[in-house]
Design a protein around this motif. Structure first.
Motif, mmCIF file in Angstrom:
data_model
loop_
_atom_site.group_PDB
_atom_site.id
_atom_site.type_symbol
_atom_site.label_atom_id
_atom_site.label_comp_id
_atom_site.label_asym_id
_atom_site.label_seq_id
_atom_site.Cartn_x
_atom_site.Cartn_y
_atom_site.Cartn_z
ATOM 1 N N ARG A 95 0.837 -1.210 0.000
ATOM 2 C CA ARG A 95 0.000 0.000 0.000
ATOM 3 C C ARG A 95 0.871 1.259 0.000
ATOM 4 O O ARG A 95 0.447 2.322 -0.435
ATOM 5 C CB ARG A 95 -0.935 -0.013 1.215
ATOM 6 N N LYS A 96 2.098 1.111 0.448
ATOM 7 C CA LYS A 96 3.019 2.255 0.534
ATOM 8 C C LYS A 96 4.175 2.162 -0.464
ATOM 9 O O LYS A 96 4.919 3.133 -0.633
ATOM 10 C CB LYS A 96 3.598 2.345 1.949
ATOM 11 N N ASN A 97 4.339 0.976 -1.079
ATOM 12 C CA ASN A 97 5.486 0.766 -1.969
ATOM 13 C C ASN A 97 5.035 0.079 -3.254
ATOM 14 O O ASN A 97 4.156 -0.794 -3.229
ATOM 15 C CB ASN A 97 6.548 -0.111 -1.286
#
Length: 303
Positions: free
Chosen positions: A176-178
């Motif tokens: 979700r962040k990468n």
């Protein structure tokens, strides 16, 4: 015929085969005079002379030869079958020592050991969890479990699994962040959870292959472990990407907690093997253990 007559026949056969009362008595653990008396009583009961005795030799008569040829083999067979029963009694006993990595123990060895011990409850199995390539002979193990590429020419090996592969995985929370890596060198931009190899002390470089091209990437990240299970757990926590045997990750991939990436770069490797020295003393419990562990392929598990 009474049981005593069976014993008398055994005594006669011993004398006839040894051609000596002295040697036969020693073999049977009785006195020479008692043995001579036993054979004489047998001859009296049968009404036949079975042995011709001289001061220098003992030889069977025609009647004695008949007994040797027709009765002797039956006694030999009985003796052989009784000895076989003794072997069967001894089969399920003894200690088998095996060394393997913790993931192999959990996913391959332990389930089969459970079945083996149900069949042979008197056998003890000592399992040593070690990431090192232990010297099986020097450390007095019966066998070790290795990937096919790690089997040396000094070892006999038996396959335990079909071909296996290592996969790169990450938690949904991590992605979700990468972004997902598209090629192996993209991993250099990611946090990766690594392992230190005890045999050489270095950090394991992740290995990939595609279209005959081999690539090794020396990844980096905030966590280094010396066991695969903490690597998996940290990966599940979303702390970075991990590289591990597919069998360790597949449950979490199936339930959606982990996501595979770089699948087209993850080759299959020759599966795990049970390895032991060529000169290993193959005891009956160990032979049974080897056969219980052996993988019999039905058909290829991948194309």
């Amino acid at each position: 015929m009474s049981r005593e007559n069976f014993n008398d026949l055994i005594a006669f056969l011993a004398v006839a085969r040894e051609k000596s009362f002295t040697r036969a008595a020693a073999k049977l653990g009785v006195s020479q005079s008692a043995l001579s008396h036993t054979v004489r009583l047998l001859e009296e009961r049968l009404g036949l002379r079975l042995l011709t005795r001289t001061t220098r030799s003992v030889t069977p008569t025609n009647a004695g030869d008949y007994l040797i040829r027709n009765i002797g083999p039956h006694f030999d067979q009985i003796e052989s079958q009784i000895a076989s029963l003794g072997e069967l009694r001894d089969v399920p006993s003894g200690l088998i020592r095996v060394t393997a990595t913790d993931d192999v123990i959990a996913y391959i060895l332990r389930p089969r050991v459970e079945q083996f011990l149900k069949k042979y409850p008197d056998v003890k199995i000592e399992i040593n969890a070690d990431l090192r390539l232990v010297d099986i002979v020097a450390e007095r193990f019966d066998a070790g479990i290795r990937l096919g590429e790690q089997v040396t020419k000094e070892m006999t090996s038996v396959p335990l699994t079909p071909d296996i592969r290592f996969v790169v995985v990450g938690a949904k929370s991590y992605f979700r962040k990468n972004s997902k890596p598209k090629v192996p060198h993209d991993l250099l931009k990611h946090k990766c959870i690594t392992m230190r190899l005890p045999t050489h002390g270095g950090i394991y470089a992740w290995e990939f292959e595609k279209n005959g091209r081999d690539v090794k990437v020396r990844v980096d990240g905030p966590l280094i472990f010396n066991s695969i299970f903490p690597v998996r757990d940290a990966c599940l926590d979303g702390l970075g990407l991990a590289h591990m045997p597919e069998m360790v990750a597949e449950k979490y991939i199936a339930d959606g907690r982990l996501v595979k990436v770089l699948q087209d770069w993850c080759p299959y490797w020759t599966g795990y093997h049970l390895c032991f020295p060529h000169h290993h003393q193959t005891t009956m419990p160990f032979s049974l253990f080897v056969e219980e562990m052996r993988y019999e392929p039905a058909e290829s598990s991948h194309s």
